[in-house]
Design an enzyme around this catalytic site. Structure first.
Site, PDB file in Angstrom:
ATOM      1  CB  CYS A   1      -0.848  -0.028   1.172  1.00 13.12           C
ATOM      2  SG  CYS A   1      -0.183   0.608   2.728  1.00 13.12           S
ATOM      3  CD  GLU A   2      -0.741   5.237  -3.753  1.00 16.35           C
ATOM      4  OE1 GLU A   2      -0.385   4.830  -4.739  1.00 16.35           O
ATOM      5  OE2 GLU A   2      -1.722   6.152  -3.812  1.00 16.35           O
ATOM      6  CG  HIS A   3      -2.334   5.544   1.735  1.00 20.68           C
ATOM      7  ND1 HIS A   3      -3.721   4.699   1.437  1.00 20.68           N
ATOM      8  CD2 HIS A   3      -2.243   6.496   1.013  1.00 20.68           C
ATOM      9  CE1 HIS A   3      -4.297   5.436   0.645  1.00 20.68           C
ATOM     10  NE2 HIS A   3      -3.430   6.528   0.201  1.00 20.68           N
ATOM     11  CG  HIS A   4      -0.057   2.536   6.181  1.00 18.57           C
ATOM     12  ND1 HIS A   4      -1.422   2.400   5.534  1.00 18.57           N
ATOM     13  CD2 HIS A   4      -0.287   3.635   7.202  1.00 18.57           C
ATOM     14  CE1 HIS A   4      -2.102   3.360   6.184  1.00 18.57           C
ATOM     15  NE2 HIS A   4      -1.606   3.904   7.044  1.00 18.57           N
TER      16      HIS A   4
ATOM     17  CD  GLN B   1      -8.232  -4.532  -2.848  1.00 17.08           C
ATOM     18  OE1 GLN B   1      -7.811  -4.729  -1.713  1.00 17.08           O
ATOM     19  NE2 GLN B   1      -9.206  -5.310  -3.268  1.00 17.08           N
TER      20      GLN B   1
ATOM     21  CG  HIS C   1      -5.483  -3.581   2.432  1.00 18.39           C
ATOM     22  ND1 HIS C   1      -4.768  -2.527   1.452  1.00 18.39           N
ATOM     23  CD2 HIS C   1      -6.297  -4.333   1.734  1.00 18.39           C
ATOM     24  CE1 HIS C   1      -5.309  -2.851   0.327  1.00 18.39           C
ATOM     25  NE2 HIS C   1      -6.155  -3.956   0.316  1.00 18.39           N
TER      26      HIS C   1
ATOM     27  CB  CYS D   1      -1.602  -0.768   6.446  1.00 21.65           C
ATOM     28  SG  CYS D   1      -2.871  -0.452   5.247  1.00 21.65           S
TER      29      CYS D   1
HETATM   30 ZN   LIG Z   1      -2.154   1.220   3.912  1.00 16.59          ZN
END
Ligand SMILES: [Zn+2]
Length: 183
Positions: A75-78, A116, A144, A146
């Protein structure tokens, strides 16, 4: 490049309060750098290169379905993994794609920093572009880390995303046939 990333990992390990020179961690920055490069190798690939001409003429106009393609992305956020499976179907229009290429397409887009929903869209657009199909359907189901390891710590939640193009979007019976086949 690897050395540069490894140097940053060394700083991260230090900033987290660890000693990057203790025995167990001595080679970790380099190993982590190589792992992260592998998990982002999709940026170095192109659709043309991975398909490599494996598109064949065919008169079939029945739905082709490839189910349960394993999927590992981040995931590009975490920068934490999400893991799941991908189902791809298409309605050929004179051309079919070599079976192994579906997995290659999934891997190329999964080995990037992703969410996703975008990953699902990119896989569908790639299959559409390569095959010129009358319709493409992609469903991704993933868990996920995260969400599982941090934050709300929901261990059993999974996310489903789908993209329907052409005949799968316009024809409810075709879409229903696909959904029945993957469930
Ligand atoms: Zn994430």
């Amino acid at each position: 490049m690897t050395d540069d990333i490894a140097q940053h990992y060394r700083q991260i390990i230090t900033a987290l309060g660890e000693n990057p020179d203790r025995e167990g961690l001595r080679d970790t920055p380099k190993r982590a750098a190589k792992a992260m490069q592998f998990l982002n190798a999709g940026y170095q690939q192109s659709l043309e290169e991975i398909i490599n001409g494996a598109v064949f003429e065919s008169q079939t106009d029945e739905m082709v379905l490839v189910k349960n393609i394993e999927l590992y992305s981040m995931c590009e956020h975490h920068l934490l993994p999400f893991i799941g499976k991908c189902h791809i179907a298409y309605l050929p229009d004179g051309k079919v794609l070599g079976l192994s290429k579906f997995a290659r397409i999934v891997d190329m887009y999964a080995r990037r920093m992703q969410i996703q929903e975008n990953l699902t869209r990119e896989i569908a657009d790639a299959v559409q572009q390569v095959t010129g199909a009358k319709g493409v359907a992609v469903v991704v189901e993933a868990r996920h880390l995260c969400m599982m390891m941090r934050g709300v710590e929901k261990q059993n939640s999974s996310m489903t995303s789908s993209v329907m193009l052409g005949g799968f979007r316009d024809n409810p019976a075709t879409r229903q046939e696909f959904l029945t086949l993957i469930n």
